[in-house]
Scaffold this active site. Structure first.
Site, PDB file in Angstrom:
ATOM      1  N   TYR A   1      -3.621   2.028  16.214  1.00 52.03           N
ATOM      2  CA  TYR A   1      -2.333   2.032  16.908  1.00 52.03           C
ATOM      3  C   TYR A   1      -2.409   1.821  18.409  1.00 52.03           C
ATOM      4  CZ  TYR A   1      -0.057   3.439  12.602  1.00 52.03           C
ATOM      5  OH  TYR A   1       0.439   3.449  11.321  1.00 52.03           O
TER       6      TYR A   1
ATOM      7  N   ARG B   1       0.854  -1.193   0.000  1.00 51.14           N
ATOM      8  CA  ARG B   1       0.000   0.000   0.000  1.00 51.14           C
ATOM      9  C   ARG B   1       0.886   1.239   0.000  1.00 51.14           C
ATOM     10  NH1 ARG B   1      -2.212   2.995   4.884  1.00 51.14           N
ATOM     11  NH2 ARG B   1      -3.552   4.538   3.898  1.00 51.14           N
TER      12      ARG B   1
HETATM   13  C1  GBH Z   1      -0.684   7.168  10.998  1.00 56.59           C
HETATM   14  O1  GBH Z   1      -1.277   8.125  11.795  1.00 56.59           O
HETATM   15  C2  GBH Z   1      -0.350   7.757   9.663  1.00 56.59           C
HETATM   16  O2  GBH Z   1      -1.247   7.322   8.650  1.00 56.59           O
HETATM   17  C3  GBH Z   1       1.068   7.526   9.213  1.00 56.59           C
HETATM   18  O3  GBH Z   1       1.387   8.369   8.157  1.00 56.59           O
HETATM   19  C4  GBH Z   1       1.990   7.689  10.387  1.00 56.59           C
HETATM   20  O4  GBH Z   1       3.337   7.628  10.027  1.00 56.59           O
HETATM   21  C5  GBH Z   1       1.677   6.601  11.381  1.00 56.59           C
HETATM   22  O5  GBH Z   1       0.327   6.581  11.721  1.00 56.59           O
HETATM   23  C6  GBH Z   1       2.488   6.689  12.660  1.00 56.59           C
HETATM   24  O6  GBH Z   1       2.210   7.856  13.373  1.00 56.59           O
HETATM   25  O7  GBH Z   1      -3.086  12.503  18.048  1.00 56.59           O
HETATM   26  O8  GBH Z   1      -2.690  13.035  20.322  1.00 56.59           O
HETATM   27  O9  GBH Z   1      -4.933  12.933  19.545  1.00 56.59           O
HETATM   28  C7  GBH Z   1      -1.666   7.736  13.108  1.00 56.59           C
HETATM   29  C8  GBH Z   1      -2.297   8.916  13.797  1.00 56.59           C
HETATM   30  C9  GBH Z   1      -1.921   8.900  16.154  1.00 56.59           C
HETATM   31  C10 GBH Z   1      -4.037   9.501  15.238  1.00 56.59           C
HETATM   32  C11 GBH Z   1      -2.524   8.846  17.521  1.00 56.59           C
HETATM   33  C12 GBH Z   1      -4.627   9.439  16.604  1.00 56.59           C
HETATM   34  C13 GBH Z   1      -4.276   9.747  18.928  1.00 56.59           C
HETATM   35  C14 GBH Z   1      -3.659  10.671  19.910  1.00 56.59           C
HETATM   36  N1  GBH Z   1      -2.879   8.633  15.096  1.00 56.59           N
HETATM   37  N2  GBH Z   1      -3.634   9.754  17.606  1.00 56.59           N
HETATM   38  S1  GBH Z   1      -3.612  12.383  19.417  1.00 56.59           S
END
Ligand code: GBH
Length: 488
Positions: free
Chosen positions: A308, A80
């Site tokens: 995550y 992807r």
């Molecule tokens: C993904 O985002 C992305 O698609 C990718 O590009 C990135 O590299 C990868 O994950 C790793 O970060 O933001 O403080 O409110 C994940 C994004 C992170 C969104 C955690 C929700 C929750 C806490 N997510 N977030 S906060």
């Protein structure tokens, strides 16, 4: 795992289960001023506000053949990646830039020649800067027809070989981090959340417009599938001996999942925003016309899910609470949810500080299945973790990541046994890469990248994924480091 005396169970996956890895254009490509590429909002934002830029990144633009060969040598059969909009349309409008199109032709052909199926995301955050400058980016309605035009160029150029499309990657991040907290490009903020909801509205309309174009103009001949990728943590309600308080915590946890996922998935699977959002946001949440609702409903052949981490959640009560990830419970997008995210002190944490909670993944998948039952199933389009890997030696022994991935894949299997229609899983990420506002300090790759030499070295997690793909199974052993639901 090394859990004392734990038994190991082999969890088999369906024969047609799709395994792969994921990346995104700005995070790996580099070559920011080559091939006629225009500037994106991330070029601007990273220069102004981040420790690093994606100018070079993993230099994948020049090294894609080596990367594809490495993928093949690991036995990976699906990949992807995202297309950089400003490579295709340097100013976000107008005819396709031939050199940009040629790069993705070459990448797609190379993947297919190596027996790897491409899955393509149209928008992984790199909006052409011109659309930001001229129209205010996703705050401007003009970006909706621009995205439709860009999507049409991509379907026309690549749709003969690309059979799985994702319109957006995590519009939540585009809107909340890009127009709410200012942590992501374009760095706009919104104390009352109005910009967050407006940009989300435009992402949804752009998604629906692109899907409509695909279905009317391309799908009959190309016979591919099109969907969207959304991100969500699991929100576990905090227990309480008082049943009324416990019920408030349950409602708060549900609200937080609706604000994260239902915000986008409800319009797509049910035809409108969740009732709870309408009630709490009032006119700050825009409304769809009847025609737009019709276009949105059913506009995803499957659900792409990025996951995550998990949190415990309590109702925010009358106080002004701050969630453990620093978000206030009063005012704007976060305050509207009136929920406070807490972390369990015994949970293991990744190098991002995100809690490792495999059972939360199981619950989230079942929640998605219950609420949306996507006809084409659920594809986990990202899951993974950052690990501090200061040296190459430390990096390639990434047993923490192996345990993380194994635990999450096992939890996914348990959700499938209970009815979650999960059809695929993509590890984030194939390579260490540009981790947005944190630059190169956070490493998510199953392959190590040395940013001085651009040398690639597969980590233990890459070998783990190879063997999962080869056996179509994982071994489940309780890992003593990660708490399971039974011991929480
Ligand atoms: C993904 O985002 C992305 O698609 C990718 O590009 C990135 O590299 C990868 O994950 C790793 O970060 O933001 O403080 O409110 C994940 C994004 C992170 C969104 C955690 C929700 C929750 C806490 N997510 N977030 S906060």
């Amino acid at each position: 795992g090394d859990g004392a005396g734990s038994e190991v169970t082999t969890l088999k996956f369906p024969a047609d289960f799709v395994w792969g890895t994921a990346t995104a254009s700005y995070q790996i490509e580099g070559a920011w001023d080559e091939g006629g590429r225009g500037l994106s909002i991330w070029d601007t934002f990273s220069r102004a506000s981040c420790p690093d830029t994606g100018d070079v990144a993993c230099d994948h633009f020049h090294r894609y053949q080596e990367d594809v060969k490495l993928m093949q040598s690991l036995g990976l059969k699906n990949y992807r990646f995202s297309i950089s909009w400003p490579r295709i349309q340097p100013t976000g409008r107008g005819p396709a830039n031939a050199e940009g199109v040629a790069f993705y032709h070459a990448l797609i052909d190379c993947l297919l020649a190596h027996g790897i199926t491409p899955l393509v995301t149209l928008y992984h955050w790199d909006l052409p800067q011109a659309l930001e400058t001229e129209h205010g980016g996703w705050l401007g309605r003009e970006v909706v027809p621009a995205f439709e035009e860009y999507a049409r160029l991509c379907f026309a150029a690549f749709g003969d070989r690309v059979k799985t499309w994702l319109t957006f990657n995590e519009p939540w991040c585009t809107c909340v981090l890009g127009y709410g907290t200012g942590e992501h490009a374009p760095g706009a903020t919104s104390a009352d959340g109005a910009k967050v909801y407006l940009s989300g509205h435009h992402c949804l309309l752009a998604h629906a417009a692109a899907v409509d174009v695909y279905r009317r103009e391309f799908q009959p001949a190309q016979r591919g599938a099109i969907g969207i990728t959304l991100n969500a943590n699991w929100n576990e309600p905090l227990a309480h001996s008082d049943v009324a308080i416990a019920a408030n915590h349950r409602d708060a946890a549900e609200r937080m999942t609706l604000w994260a996922l239902g915000w986008f998935a409800d319009p797509i699977w049910k035809g409108d925003y969740p009732e709870e959002m309408r009630a709490r946001c009032g006119p700050r949440l825009p409304s769809f016309t009847e025609e737009e609702k019709v276009l949105l409903k059913g506009s995803s052949d499957f659900l792409g899910l990025n996951h995550y981490s998990s949190d415990f959640v309590q109702d925010s009560g009358d106080g002004d609470f701050i969630s453990h990830w620093g978000k206030p419970s009063k005012g704007g997008y976060f305050g509207d949810q009136h929920g406070t995210a807490l972390t369990h002190p015994a949970w293991a944490r990744t190098d991002m500080g995100w809690s490792v909670v495999p059972w939360g993944f199981e619950k989230l998948l079942l929640w998605c299945q219950r609420r949306y039952s996507p006809a084409g199933g659920i594809y986990v389009t990202e899951n993974g973790c950052a690990v501090a890997e200061p040296t190459k030696e430390a990096a390639i022994k990434d047993d923490f990541r192996v345990a993380f991935l194994n635990g999450y894949v096992a939890a996914m299997h348990q959700a499938m046994e209970q009815g979650a229609d999960v059809r695929g899983y993509f590890a984030w990420s194939f390579l260490d890469n540009f981790e947005w506002s944190l630059g190169y300090s956070k490493r998510f790759g199953i392959v190590r990248v040395d940013y001085d030499t651009q040398e690639r070295t597969p980590k233990a997690s890459a070998r783990w994924l190879s063997s999962v793909v080869a056996s179509n199974a994982v071994q489940l052993a309780r890992d003593a480091r990660f708490m399971d639901a039974a011991t929480m």
